[in-house]
Write a protein that holds these residues in place. Structure first.
Motif, PDB file in Angstrom:
ATOM      1  N   HIS A  46       0.809  -1.214   0.000  1.00  0.00           N
ATOM      2  CA  HIS A  46       0.000   0.000   0.000  1.00  0.00           C
ATOM      3  C   HIS A  46       0.845   1.268   0.000  1.00  0.00           C
ATOM      4  O   HIS A  46       0.292   2.371  -0.002  1.00  0.00           O
ATOM      5  CB  HIS A  46      -0.954  -0.002   1.191  1.00  0.00           C
ATOM      6  CG  HIS A  46      -1.974  -1.086   1.087  1.00  0.00           C
ATOM      7  ND1 HIS A  46      -3.130  -0.949   0.360  1.00  0.00           N
ATOM      8  CD2 HIS A  46      -1.981  -2.349   1.581  1.00  0.00           C
ATOM      9  CE1 HIS A  46      -3.820  -2.068   0.435  1.00  0.00           C
ATOM     10  NE2 HIS A  46      -3.147  -2.936   1.167  1.00  0.00           N
ATOM     11  N   THR A  61       0.495   6.705  -0.014  1.00  0.00           N
ATOM     12  CA  THR A  61      -0.296   5.508   0.259  1.00  0.00           C
ATOM     13  C   THR A  61      -1.655   5.645  -0.406  1.00  0.00           C
ATOM     14  O   THR A  61      -2.028   6.726  -0.855  1.00  0.00           O
ATOM     15  CB  THR A  61      -0.507   5.287   1.772  1.00  0.00           C
ATOM     16  OG1 THR A  61      -1.236   6.380   2.294  1.00  0.00           O
ATOM     17  CG2 THR A  61       0.800   5.141   2.505  1.00  0.00           C
ATOM     18  N   SER A  63      -4.709   4.881   1.049  1.00  0.00           N
ATOM     19  CA  SER A  63      -5.862   5.141   1.912  1.00  0.00           C
ATOM     20  C   SER A  63      -5.397   5.749   3.235  1.00  0.00           C
ATOM     21  O   SER A  63      -4.243   5.574   3.630  1.00  0.00           O
ATOM     22  CB  SER A  63      -6.647   3.857   2.186  1.00  0.00           C
ATOM     23  OG  SER A  63      -5.995   3.072   3.160  1.00  0.00           O
ATOM     24  N   PRO A  64      -6.307   6.422   3.922  1.00  0.00           N
ATOM     25  CA  PRO A  64      -5.954   7.000   5.221  1.00  0.00           C
ATOM     26  C   PRO A  64      -5.546   5.952   6.253  1.00  0.00           C
ATOM     27  O   PRO A  64      -4.703   6.217   7.100  1.00  0.00           O
ATOM     28  CB  PRO A  64      -7.238   7.720   5.654  1.00  0.00           C
ATOM     29  CG  PRO A  64      -7.970   8.002   4.395  1.00  0.00           C
ATOM     30  CD  PRO A  64      -7.641   6.855   3.483  1.00  0.00           C
ATOM     31  N   VAL A  65      -6.133   4.763   6.173  1.00  0.00           N
ATOM     32  CA  VAL A  65      -5.789   3.705   7.130  1.00  0.00           C
ATOM     33  C   VAL A  65      -4.325   3.322   6.985  1.00  0.00           C
ATOM     34  O   VAL A  65      -3.575   3.262   7.967  1.00  0.00           O
ATOM     35  CB  VAL A  65      -6.697   2.469   6.915  1.00  0.00           C
ATOM     36  CG1 VAL A  65      -6.222   1.299   7.754  1.00  0.00           C
ATOM     37  CG2 VAL A  65      -8.135   2.809   7.234  1.00  0.00           C
ATOM     38  N   TRP A  66      -3.885   3.062   5.755  1.00  0.00           N
ATOM     39  CA  TRP A  66      -2.489   2.674   5.524  1.00  0.00           C
ATOM     40  C   TRP A  66      -1.557   3.843   5.796  1.00  0.00           C
ATOM     41  O   TRP A  66      -0.422   3.658   6.243  1.00  0.00           O
ATOM     42  CB  TRP A  66      -2.300   2.120   4.126  1.00  0.00           C
ATOM     43  CG  TRP A  66      -3.077   0.864   3.935  1.00  0.00           C
ATOM     44  CD1 TRP A  66      -4.154   0.672   3.124  1.00  0.00           C
ATOM     45  CD2 TRP A  66      -2.855  -0.389   4.609  1.00  0.00           C
ATOM     46  NE1 TRP A  66      -4.615  -0.608   3.251  1.00  0.00           N
ATOM     47  CE2 TRP A  66      -3.833  -1.292   4.158  1.00  0.00           C
ATOM     48  CE3 TRP A  66      -1.935  -0.829   5.551  1.00  0.00           C
ATOM     49  CZ2 TRP A  66      -3.917  -2.601   4.602  1.00  0.00           C
ATOM     50  CZ3 TRP A  66      -2.019  -2.143   6.001  1.00  0.00           C
ATOM     51  CH2 TRP A  66      -2.997  -3.008   5.522  1.00  0.00           C
ATOM     52  N   SER A  67      -2.033   5.046   5.546  1.00  0.00           N
ATOM     53  CA  SER A  67      -1.235   6.234   5.834  1.00  0.00           C
ATOM     54  C   SER A  67      -0.941   6.331   7.334  1.00  0.00           C
ATOM     55  O   SER A  67       0.188   6.594   7.739  1.00  0.00           O
ATOM     56  CB  SER A  67      -1.996   7.470   5.355  1.00  0.00           C
ATOM     57  OG  SER A  67      -1.318   8.637   5.675  1.00  0.00           O
ATOM     58  N   SER A  68      -1.957   6.088   8.157  1.00  0.00           N
ATOM     59  CA  SER A  68      -1.766   6.122   9.613  1.00  0.00           C
ATOM     60  C   SER A  68      -0.786   5.052  10.074  1.00  0.00           C
ATOM     61  O   SER A  68       0.090   5.315  10.896  1.00  0.00           O
ATOM     62  CB  SER A  68      -3.105   5.912  10.325  1.00  0.00           C
ATOM     63  OG  SER A  68      -3.950   6.989  10.083  1.00  0.00           O
ATOM     64  N   ARG A  69      -0.931   3.857   9.530  1.00  0.00           N
ATOM     65  CA  ARG A  69      -0.028   2.775   9.932  1.00  0.00           C
ATOM     66  C   ARG A  69       1.409   3.099   9.527  1.00  0.00           C
ATOM     67  O   ARG A  69       2.352   2.813  10.263  1.00  0.00           O
ATOM     68  CB  ARG A  69      -0.475   1.453   9.320  1.00  0.00           C
ATOM     69  CG  ARG A  69      -1.793   1.003   9.946  1.00  0.00           C
ATOM     70  CD  ARG A  69      -2.173  -0.394   9.678  1.00  0.00           C
ATOM     71  NE  ARG A  69      -1.203  -1.359  10.111  1.00  0.00           N
ATOM     72  CZ  ARG A  69      -1.242  -2.632   9.735  1.00  0.00           C
ATOM     73  NH1 ARG A  69      -2.207  -3.049   8.944  1.00  0.00           N
ATOM     74  NH2 ARG A  69      -0.327  -3.477  10.153  1.00  0.00           N
TER      75      ARG A  69
END
Length: 146
Positions: A46, A61, A63-69
């Protein structure tokens, strides 16, 4: 045929400009491969781009989810890159859309709707408001109930 070559050169620019762009793209691809090799699966799939800047590495990245991780791992990534001789002062993580404009157009965002109770409260507040502009705004807002 000569005209077509001339048009392509005009679009791309000079050969040296094309060579510079090509070299920058190879650097970005190489950096992305290196960064991805440090990331755990499925996060490595991602991370879509790695763009070096002046002291900054920008990671892209999907998506925001993968960005946060990914943001949680930036300190470790900076250390690993420094150990490999690639030094950046900081890492910025951004989200890029991988959807085509057509896909976005097919699913326009839903308009938020008010509950009947919220609309009633807005109308009641409007009735007891002396400011005419505010009163009209509250009444317009209350009309968005289900």
């Amino acid at each position: 045929m000569q005209r077509k070559i001339r048009v392509v050169e005009e679009i791309i620019g000079t050969r040296s400009a094309f060579a510079t762009l090509s070299k920058q793209l190879e650097i970005q691809k190489s950096l992305l491969r290196r960064v991805s090799s440090y990331l755990p699966p499925p996060l490595d799939q991602h991370c879509l781009g790695a763009i070096p800047g002046k002291g900054t590495l920008t990671l892209l990245t999907d998506s925001p989810v993968w960005s946060s991780r990914l943001r949680f791992l930036t300190d470790a990534l900076l250390r690993r890159l420094r150990n490999d001789g690639v030094a950046f002062g900081r890492i910025i993580v951004k989200v890029v859309s991988t959807q085509s404009p057509d896909a976005v157009a097919q699913h326009p965002p839903r308009r938020a709707r008010l509950s009947h109770m919220s609309a009633e409260l807005l109308r009641d507040t409007a009735e007891h408001t002396s400011d005419e502009k505010l009163k009209q705004a509250l009444l317009r807002l209350s009309s968005h109930a289900d």
